[in-house]
Design a protein around this motif. Sequence first.
Motif, PDB file in Angstrom:
ATOM      1  N   THR A  38     -73.311 -26.774  19.113  1.00 34.84           N
ATOM      2  CA  THR A  38     -73.429 -25.931  16.975  1.00 34.84           C
ATOM      3  C   THR A  38     -72.813 -27.635  16.675  1.00 34.84           C
ATOM      4  OG1 THR A  38     -74.082 -23.853  18.410  1.00 34.84           O
ATOM      5  CG2 THR A  38     -73.708 -24.214  15.655  1.00 34.84           C
ATOM      6  N   TRP A  39     -71.587 -27.120  16.132  1.00 34.78           N
ATOM      7  CA  TRP A  39     -70.668 -27.925  15.082  1.00 34.78           C
ATOM      8  C   TRP A  39     -71.671 -29.647  15.565  1.00 34.78           C
ATOM      9  CZ3 TRP A  39     -68.155 -32.399  14.460  1.00 34.78           C
ATOM     10  CH2 TRP A  39     -67.702 -32.487  13.078  1.00 34.78           C
ATOM     11  N   VAL A  40     -71.572 -30.085  16.535  1.00 29.41           N
ATOM     12  CA  VAL A  40     -71.907 -31.998  16.951  1.00 29.41           C
ATOM     13  C   VAL A  40     -73.738 -31.774  16.338  1.00 29.41           C
ATOM     14  CG1 VAL A  40     -72.433 -33.121  18.478  1.00 29.41           C
ATOM     15  CG2 VAL A  40     -70.265 -32.053  18.777  1.00 29.41           C
ATOM     16  N   GLN A  41     -73.989 -30.910  16.470  1.00 31.33           N
ATOM     17  CA  GLN A  41     -75.673 -31.034  15.816  1.00 31.33           C
ATOM     18  C   GLN A  41     -75.847 -30.797  14.704  1.00 31.33           C
ATOM     19  OE1 GLN A  41     -77.380 -27.959  17.919  1.00 31.33           O
ATOM     20  NE2 GLN A  41     -76.737 -28.801  19.773  1.00 31.33           N
ATOM     21  N   ALA A  42     -75.058 -29.913  13.945  1.00 32.37           N
ATOM     22  CA  ALA A  42     -75.247 -29.835  12.899  1.00 32.37           C
ATOM     23  C   ALA A  42     -74.896 -31.152  11.371  1.00 32.37           C
ATOM     24  CB  ALA A  42     -73.884 -28.471  11.747  1.00 32.37           C
ATOM     25  N   ASN A  43     -73.517 -31.669  12.305  1.00 34.23           N
ATOM     26  CA  ASN A  43     -72.128 -32.979  11.677  1.00 34.23           C
ATOM     27  C   ASN A  43     -72.249 -34.195  12.120  1.00 34.23           C
ATOM     28  OD1 ASN A  43     -70.580 -30.614   9.742  1.00 34.23           O
ATOM     29  ND2 ASN A  43     -70.200 -29.567  11.456  1.00 34.23           N
ATOM     30  N   LEU A  44     -73.102 -33.681  12.986  1.00 35.87           N
ATOM     31  CA  LEU A  44     -73.009 -35.697  13.295  1.00 35.87           C
ATOM     32  C   LEU A  44     -74.648 -35.583  14.224  1.00 35.87           C
ATOM     33  CD1 LEU A  44     -69.234 -36.251  14.274  1.00 35.87           C
ATOM     34  CD2 LEU A  44     -70.064 -36.868  12.559  1.00 35.87           C
ATOM     35  N   PRO A  45     -75.743 -35.191  13.841  1.00 35.88           N
ATOM     36  CA  PRO A  45     -76.379 -35.221  14.511  1.00 35.88           C
ATOM     37  C   PRO A  45     -77.319 -36.215  15.209  1.00 35.88           C
ATOM     38  CG  PRO A  45     -76.938 -34.568  12.803  1.00 35.88           C
ATOM     39  CD  PRO A  45     -75.947 -34.994  12.534  1.00 35.88           C
ATOM     40  N   HIS A  46     -76.404 -37.422  14.639  1.00 37.79           N
ATOM     41  CA  HIS A  46     -77.347 -38.341  15.188  1.00 37.79           C
ATOM     42  C   HIS A  46     -76.161 -39.845  16.039  1.00 37.79           C
ATOM     43  CE1 HIS A  46     -80.585 -38.549  12.763  1.00 37.79           C
ATOM     44  NE2 HIS A  46     -80.171 -38.192  11.511  1.00 37.79           N
ATOM     45  N   TRP A  47     -74.869 -38.950  16.583  1.00 35.20           N
ATOM     46  CA  TRP A  47     -74.162 -39.697  16.892  1.00 35.20           C
ATOM     47  C   TRP A  47     -74.139 -39.491  18.396  1.00 35.20           C
ATOM     48  CZ3 TRP A  47     -68.100 -40.639  15.543  1.00 35.20           C
ATOM     49  CH2 TRP A  47     -68.111 -40.709  14.724  1.00 35.20           C
ATOM     50  N   PRO A  48     -74.531 -40.831  19.716  1.00 34.55           N
ATOM     51  CA  PRO A  48     -73.726 -40.373  20.791  1.00 34.55           C
ATOM     52  C   PRO A  48     -73.437 -39.252  21.291  1.00 34.55           C
ATOM     53  CG  PRO A  48     -73.191 -42.374  20.371  1.00 34.55           C
ATOM     54  CD  PRO A  48     -73.390 -41.845  19.247  1.00 34.55           C
ATOM     55  N   VAL A  49     -73.292 -38.194  22.809  1.00 36.19           N
ATOM     56  CA  VAL A  49     -72.406 -37.617  22.608  1.00 36.19           C
ATOM     57  C   VAL A  49     -72.221 -37.748  23.910  1.00 36.19           C
ATOM     58  CG1 VAL A  49     -71.848 -35.119  22.973  1.00 36.19           C
ATOM     59  CG2 VAL A  49     -73.278 -36.007  21.432  1.00 36.19           C
ATOM     60  N   ILE A  50     -71.128 -37.418  24.268  1.00 38.23           N
ATOM     61  CA  ILE A  50     -70.624 -37.529  25.857  1.00 38.23           C
ATOM     62  C   ILE A  50     -70.168 -36.252  25.924  1.00 38.23           C
ATOM     63  CG2 ILE A  50     -69.141 -38.490  27.902  1.00 38.23           C
ATOM     64  CD1 ILE A  50     -68.787 -41.035  26.354  1.00 38.23           C
ATOM     65  N   ALA A  51     -71.320 -35.212  26.848  1.00 40.27           N
ATOM     66  CA  ALA A  51     -71.102 -34.288  26.537  1.00 40.27           C
ATOM     67  C   ALA A  51     -70.356 -34.096  28.441  1.00 40.27           C
ATOM     68  CB  ALA A  51     -72.462 -33.655  26.539  1.00 40.27           C
ATOM     69  N   LEU A  52     -69.221 -33.076  28.719  1.00 45.50           N
ATOM     70  CA  LEU A  52     -69.167 -32.763  30.336  1.00 45.50           C
ATOM     71  C   LEU A  52     -70.177 -31.574  30.994  1.00 45.50           C
ATOM     72  CD1 LEU A  52     -66.852 -34.874  29.213  1.00 45.50           C
ATOM     73  CD2 LEU A  52     -65.328 -33.165  30.911  1.00 45.50           C
ATOM     74  N   ASP A  53     -70.479 -31.102  29.604  1.00 45.91           N
ATOM     75  CA  ASP A  53     -71.547 -30.194  30.903  1.00 45.91           C
ATOM     76  C   ASP A  53     -72.998 -30.246  30.970  1.00 45.91           C
ATOM     77  OD1 ASP A  53     -69.784 -28.347  30.175  1.00 45.91           O
ATOM     78  OD2 ASP A  53     -70.085 -27.519  28.656  1.00 45.91           O
ATOM     79  N   GLU A  54     -72.981 -31.212  30.216  1.00 48.95           N
ATOM     80  CA  GLU A  54     -74.076 -32.057  30.222  1.00 48.95           C
ATOM     81  C   GLU A  54     -73.973 -32.642  31.589  1.00 48.95           C
ATOM     82  OE1 GLU A  54     -77.810 -31.431  28.947  1.00 48.95           O
ATOM     83  OE2 GLU A  54     -76.774 -29.167  28.147  1.00 48.95           O
TER      84      GLU A  54
END
Length: 373
Positions: A246-262
């Motif tokens: 939620t924090w990432v979506q609210a604060n860095l919505p356009h940044w690429p994300v490396i998410a281990l869960d995904e």
Amino acid sequence: MNWNFPYCPDAPNWTIDWQAIEGEFAWLRSLADCPQDPQYHAEGNVLIHTKLVCEALIELPQWRALNPTERSVLFAAALLHDVAKPATTQTDTDGAISSKGHVLQGAKMAQQILWDLQVPFREREAIVALVKYGSLPLWFWDKPNPEKSVIKTSQIIRCDMLSLLAEADVTGRHCSDQAQLYERIAFFREFCQENRCFDRPRAFPSDHSRFLYFQKENGNPDYLAYDDTRLEVVMMSGLPGAGKDTWVQANLPHWPVIALDELRKTMRIAPDEDQSAVVNTAKALAKEYMRTEKSFVWNATNISRQLRCSLIRQFANYQAKIRIVYLEAPWEELLTRNSKRIAKLPENVLYKMKGRLEVPNITEAQAVDWVVN
């Protein structure tokens, strides 16, 4: 909001209600069954020592001069400073009594006890730090780099508060080397004052200078390091359900994300299976971003300092500026959020993770944000 420990003595009486404190805390009562080596603690068991330490602390004029929250933090630390001795104490064949590892285990136990008591985050972590570093004033000169030890500690907890706890600890024990221990504390105070880190964190010329100082063995705290960073890595940290996504979506919505869960979902690897393939894939993605100087988010629990430091070294080798964002929510809220997740964790697994949690501190990265609900 100011926090006060309900049993912390206050003016004008400055007395401790031991009956009430012992009646509420089973972990304190358990100290009465834990012996100590009479060579170093001739006063008796750990509960006797703890009471003497607390009584000595509240008699110190420097302690009484602190504000109520600071007094409460130190008083709670005095109560908890030997909380792990019952779990770590052993009697050798020659009759010698030791409790190796009680400091680090005590810090972990204190964190859990204070979390359950719903002590506010800032005060909780200050108490934990006092428990963890409380013996530093007695042994700092034996460290490979005493200057770096006190400067680093000052970033986490005030050294003047450490010295007060150490003084009370020495006063609350009966031993033959008490005078020498007082001398060490006096030396610690002088040394911290010389290094400008006694009652405040040692200041650095820049955040990047501070980061490099703690990454190197023999750095100069006054050196203004050239900032050659080329990208930024935001490392998320926190227990499952703390709100990282939620924090990432609210604060860095356009940044690429490396998410281990995904990655686990994509690769069809369960959380309790071997994670090496997931981690290797994540690191390969990170290297590709860093080669092209593209900032990104590394989104995982990252609750272990050892794991964070390993990743941070790799990111720093690519001239990345690291920002850690730690999130925390109340335990009941974590359980509620976890129960609603598709890939929810067993409650006992989540509890074990809570026990292993090491909250990030400012010595680990150029910036650390603590987002606590």
